[in-house]
Design a protein around this motif. Structure first.
Motif, PDB file in Angstrom:
ATOM      1  N   THR A   2       2.730   2.191  -2.385  1.00 54.62           N
ATOM      2  CA  THR A   2       2.389   1.725  -1.053  1.00 54.62           C
ATOM      3  C   THR A   2       1.752   2.836  -0.226  1.00 54.62           C
ATOM      4  OG1 THR A   2       4.555   2.288  -0.195  1.00 54.62           O
ATOM      5  CG2 THR A   2       4.303   0.088  -1.151  1.00 54.62           C
ATOM      6  N   VAL A   3       1.011   2.423   0.833  1.00 59.38           N
ATOM      7  CA  VAL A   3       0.403   3.399   1.745  1.00 59.38           C
ATOM      8  C   VAL A   3       1.478   4.200   2.452  1.00 59.38           C
ATOM      9  CG1 VAL A   3      -1.055   3.654   3.784  1.00 59.38           C
ATOM     10  CG2 VAL A   3      -1.618   1.929   2.045  1.00 59.38           C
ATOM     11  N   ARG A   4       2.551   3.517   2.774  1.00 58.04           N
ATOM     12  CA  ARG A   4       3.639   4.190   3.480  1.00 58.04           C
ATOM     13  C   ARG A   4       4.227   5.312   2.628  1.00 58.04           C
ATOM     14  NH1 ARG A   4       9.102   1.208   5.720  1.00 58.04           N
ATOM     15  NH2 ARG A   4      10.006   3.029   6.731  1.00 58.04           N
ATOM     16  N   ALA A   5       4.380   5.051   1.358  1.00 59.29           N
ATOM     17  CA  ALA A   5       4.917   6.075   0.458  1.00 59.29           C
ATOM     18  C   ALA A   5       3.973   7.256   0.366  1.00 59.29           C
ATOM     19  CB  ALA A   5       5.160   5.480  -0.925  1.00 59.29           C
ATOM     20  N   LYS A   6       2.637   6.972   0.339  1.00 57.81           N
ATOM     21  CA  LYS A   6       1.644   8.047   0.297  1.00 57.81           C
ATOM     22  C   LYS A   6       1.725   8.924   1.538  1.00 57.81           C
ATOM     23  CE  LYS A   6      -2.226   6.846  -2.663  1.00 57.81           C
ATOM     24  NZ  LYS A   6      -3.683   6.622  -2.693  1.00 57.81           N
ATOM     25  N   VAL A   7       1.815   8.279   2.688  1.00 56.75           N
ATOM     26  CA  VAL A   7       1.845   9.026   3.952  1.00 56.75           C
ATOM     27  C   VAL A   7       3.058   9.935   4.015  1.00 56.75           C
ATOM     28  CG1 VAL A   7       2.051   8.816   6.442  1.00 56.75           C
ATOM     29  CG2 VAL A   7       0.494   7.306   5.180  1.00 56.75           C
ATOM     30  N   PHE A   8       4.219   9.362   3.686  1.00 53.77           N
ATOM     31  CA  PHE A   8       5.449  10.157   3.760  1.00 53.77           C
ATOM     32  C   PHE A   8       5.429  11.295   2.745  1.00 53.77           C
ATOM     33  CE2 PHE A   8       7.374   6.560   6.061  1.00 53.77           C
ATOM     34  CZ  PHE A   8       7.988   7.272   7.096  1.00 53.77           C
ATOM     35  N   SER A   9       4.883  11.017   1.567  1.00 54.45           N
ATOM     36  CA  SER A   9       4.810  12.064   0.557  1.00 54.45           C
ATOM     37  C   SER A   9       3.865  13.176   0.999  1.00 54.45           C
ATOM     38  CB  SER A   9       4.342  11.471  -0.774  1.00 54.45           C
ATOM     39  OG  SER A   9       5.249  10.505  -1.228  1.00 54.45           O
ATOM     40  N   ALA A  77      -1.381  18.137  -0.300  1.00 58.35           N
ATOM     41  CA  ALA A  77      -0.456  17.010  -0.201  1.00 58.35           C
ATOM     42  C   ALA A  77      -1.151  15.694  -0.497  1.00 58.35           C
ATOM     43  CB  ALA A  77       0.165  16.979   1.197  1.00 58.35           C
ATOM     44  N   TYR A  78      -2.406  15.582  -0.032  1.00 55.75           N
ATOM     45  CA  TYR A  78      -3.146  14.327  -0.255  1.00 55.75           C
ATOM     46  C   TYR A  78      -3.361  14.110  -1.747  1.00 55.75           C
ATOM     47  CZ  TYR A  78      -6.843  10.854  -0.247  1.00 55.75           C
ATOM     48  OH  TYR A  78      -7.582   9.728  -0.495  1.00 55.75           O
ATOM     49  N   PHE A  79      -3.761  15.198  -2.429  1.00 55.62           N
ATOM     50  CA  PHE A  79      -4.036  15.035  -3.861  1.00 55.62           C
ATOM     51  C   PHE A  79      -2.747  14.946  -4.693  1.00 55.62           C
ATOM     52  CE2 PHE A  79      -8.046  17.020  -2.404  1.00 55.62           C
ATOM     53  CZ  PHE A  79      -8.926  16.060  -2.865  1.00 55.62           C
ATOM     54  N   ALA A  80      -1.661  15.569  -4.190  1.00 58.68           N
ATOM     55  CA  ALA A  80      -0.404  15.550  -4.952  1.00 58.68           C
ATOM     56  C   ALA A  80       0.450  14.333  -4.660  1.00 58.68           C
ATOM     57  CB  ALA A  80       0.406  16.817  -4.652  1.00 58.68           C
ATOM     58  N   SER A  81       0.173  13.651  -3.542  1.00 57.44           N
ATOM     59  CA  SER A  81       1.034  12.533  -3.115  1.00 57.44           C
ATOM     60  C   SER A  81       1.155  11.419  -4.150  1.00 57.44           C
ATOM     61  CB  SER A  81       0.544  11.974  -1.778  1.00 57.44           C
ATOM     62  OG  SER A  81      -0.774  11.473  -1.896  1.00 57.44           O
ATOM     63  N   ARG A  86       4.913   8.474  -7.304  1.00 63.08           N
ATOM     64  CA  ARG A  86       5.283   7.802  -8.547  1.00 63.08           C
ATOM     65  C   ARG A  86       6.669   8.237  -9.016  1.00 63.08           C
ATOM     66  NH1 ARG A  86      -0.279   8.298  -9.902  1.00 63.08           N
ATOM     67  NH2 ARG A  86       0.127  10.298 -10.955  1.00 63.08           N
ATOM     68  N   ARG A  87       6.956   9.524  -8.906  1.00 66.05           N
ATOM     69  CA  ARG A  87       8.275  10.014  -9.324  1.00 66.05           C
ATOM     70  C   ARG A  87       9.374   9.475  -8.417  1.00 66.05           C
ATOM     71  NH1 ARG A  87       7.392  16.392 -11.023  1.00 66.05           N
ATOM     72  NH2 ARG A  87       6.019  15.975 -12.820  1.00 66.05           N
ATOM     73  N   LEU A  88       9.114   9.460  -7.112  1.00 64.90           N
ATOM     74  CA  LEU A  88      10.115   8.930  -6.189  1.00 64.90           C
ATOM     75  C   LEU A  88      10.378   7.456  -6.432  1.00 64.90           C
ATOM     76  CD1 LEU A  88       9.011  10.672  -2.854  1.00 64.90           C
ATOM     77  CD2 LEU A  88      11.028  11.196  -4.240  1.00 64.90           C
ATOM     78  N   MET A  89       9.299   6.692  -6.635  1.00 68.48           N
ATOM     79  CA  MET A  89       9.459   5.259  -6.871  1.00 68.48           C
ATOM     80  C   MET A  89      10.161   5.003  -8.208  1.00 68.48           C
ATOM     81  SD  MET A  89       8.300   3.880  -4.168  1.00 68.48           S
ATOM     82  CE  MET A  89       8.192   2.156  -4.660  1.00 68.48           C
ATOM     83  N   LYS A  90       9.840   5.826  -9.214  1.00 72.34           N
ATOM     84  CA  LYS A  90      10.489   5.664 -10.510  1.00 72.34           C
ATOM     85  C   LYS A  90      11.981   5.952 -10.404  1.00 72.34           C
ATOM     86  CE  LYS A  90      10.234   7.193 -15.323  1.00 72.34           C
ATOM     87  NZ  LYS A  90       9.546   8.097 -16.282  1.00 72.34           N
TER      88      LYS A  90
END
Length: 521
Positions: A2-9, A77-81, A86-90
């Motif tokens: 999700t976009v939200r997950a990207k932003v927070f990451s 952070a943008y490129f690593a997010s 993916r790891r957090l969601m997994k």
């Protein structure tokens, strides 16, 4: 993702990078000499020293460094997010799956335990019927020769099967840790025979010798949870027999008095000469976790021993075998010992047969003046109980529900000398029925003896006594226990002054004169 997950990451990564850079640069600044010096001062264009302000070269470098690091952190952070997200969601998905597996496992365990309990109950009734009918036929004296021997083997096999049913019920309770310990007086020969005899069958044609070492000075009675103790001893013996193919299995039992004199420690030592435990297996007996394999069965055993306040240990030496030791505190109950004859019967695994032969010689004197009411929802149990009571010549009425029993006691058309009341009945169980009978309020309803008919492993005898019962008979009832109940609760000494309880001569009975009034023999 999700976009939200990207932003927070991205924010998280940027914050971490900027914080790390800030700490590093701050430490560098702290070590640097940033005091104002004329030769290092710079004059901003368009102003003098006072109006335009003066900024040192070091401070300008710090600001520039922070700006660059912030931009780099955001870019990183943008490129690593995506990877971080993916790891957090997994991880979150795996946690959800683990929670569901734990819930399903708990549901499956309860379902399995319920299935075992239902199966045990379904098996218990026909097995009890075969035992009681066989015992009555053997006691009748009309069967002789080979037929008598075959019927005696049927009876002995049913006793063994009944012990297996009790063990399965105990294991089921131990698996989901839902049982409570009880403290009741019990006969130690029943405990020892119940644990040893069924497991000895596992030897079959193996070249294994089984030795039961018990002294005649062993206490006859102790107070504790007999069923749970039987499961502990039976489980250890079962493990020893299953994984032993030659050599010796020795079970030594002793009782060590407490220094205070109030309680005692029941000590069980099982020696297996062939079996050699690995260090991991020996340590597993002492630890809280038990690995899969031959030692897996010790999980429930350790749990029960711990609940009883006891301890269990295992020692092993190559060439000598393994030793399993259990120490469990038990309360003393009288000073009687099992005696020489009972000890010999236990050592030769003939205790159950000896008890049965004593029961077959029990004299049941007629009491035609008496009448009893039997309450049980099982038609076969009603029929068997009537047959067991037939030699007494008394009137026996039967009903199949608690409501019918309460109505008969209220009507008082017949004033029964006792009520034999099954505990487990649909709609209204035995405890509720007894409560309603005592609540009728008449002198007859308050005083009529009520004898509970209970299955093995159900609530303790104290529970029944606190709810208006005078005695408890455990199914299968058996001739000896029923005769004790009849003599105690039904036989009227005034109407039958010559009546006396018939007991086997001491030299013929392994427990002559030592049965307790609680009918748990």
């Amino acid at each position: 993702m999700t976009v939200r997950a990207k932003v927070f990451s991205a924010l998280a990564a940027a914050s971490i990078l900027i914080s790390a850079a800030s700490v590093k640069i701050s430490s560098l600044i702290a070590r640097a000499d940033l005091s104002p010096a004329p030769e290092r001062n710079l004059i901003l264009p368009g102003g003098d020293n006072a109006g335009g302000g003066r900024i040192t070269g070091a401070k300008r470098g710090v600001r520039a460094a922070f700006a660059v690091l912030g931009l780099l952190g955001c870019a990183a952070a943008y490129f690593a997010s995506p990877k971080i997200s993916r790891r957090l969601m997994k991880t979150a998905d795996e946690n959800v799956k683990l929670r569901r597996m734990r819930e399903y496992s708990a549901l499956d365990l309860h379902a399995r335990c319920d299935s075992i309990a239902n199966l045990n109950e379904a098996m218990r009734t026909p097995v009890s019927a075969i035992m009681e009918l066989s015992e009555m036929s053997l006691a009748s004296g009309r069967i002789t020769g080979e037929d008598y021997e075959n019927l005696e083997k049927i009876y002995s096999s049913c006793v063994t099967l009944s012990d297996f049913i009790k063990e399965a019920a105990a294991i089921s309770g131990a698996e989901h840790r839902s049982f409570d310990l009880v403290s009741e007086e019990y006969l130690t020969p029943d405990l020892v025979s119940g644990a040893a005899a069924p497991n000895a069958i596992l030897l079959g044609d193996k070249g294994v010798k089984f030795v039961l070492d018990i002294d005649e000075s062993f206490p006859l009675r102790l107070k504790g949870d007999e069923l749970k103790l039987r499961q502990v001893f039976s489980g250890i013996l079962s493990n020893a027999f299953k994984h032993t193919h030659k050599g010796l299995v020795e079970w030594k039992l002793s009782c060590e008095p407490d220094p205070g004199g109030v309680n005692a420690h029941l000590v069980s030592v099982v020696l297996v000469t062939e079996r050699h435990l690995t260090r991991e297996e020996a340590d597993a007996v002492m630890s809280d976790s038990v690995p899969e394999g031959p030692m897996h069965g010790f999980s429930a055993i350790k749990h029960i021993v711990k609940l009883m306040g006891g301890d269990i240990s295992a020692e092993s030496e190559r060439g000598k075998g393994s030793v399993f030791t259990v120490r469990v505190p038990q309360a003393k109950s009288g000073g009687e010992t099992i005696g020489r004859r009972t000890a010999e019967c236990l050592r030769s695994l003939r205790f159950a047969g000896s008890k049965r032969r004593c029961a077959s010689r029990t004299v049941r004197e007629s009491i035609p003046y008496a009448s009893v009411l039997v309450v049980d929802d099982s038609e076969s149990d009603l029929e068997i109980t009537k047959k067991l009571l037939k030699p007494y010549g008394m009137r026996v009425d039967c009903v199949d529900s608690g409501n019918a029993a309460v109505e008969l006691i209220m009507a008082e058309d017949v004033r029964y000398d006792a009520i034999l009341l099954d505990r487990e009945m649909p709609l209204m169980d035995g405890v509720e029925t007894a409560r309603l009978i005592r609540g009728i309020g008449t002198e007859y309803a308050d005083s009529v003896p009520i004898i509970a008919l209970s299955s093995e492993g159900t609530p303790s005898e104290d529970m029944f006594l606190k709810n208006g019962f005078q005695a408890v008979l455990t199914k299968p009832i058996g001739i000896t226990r029923l005769n004790e109940a009849v003599n105690l609760c039904i036989r009227d000494r005034q109407k039958d002054p010559c009546a006396q309880e018939q007991q086997m001569p001491r030299e013929e009975s392994p427990l002559a004169g030592k049965t307790r009034a609680g009918f748990a023999v």
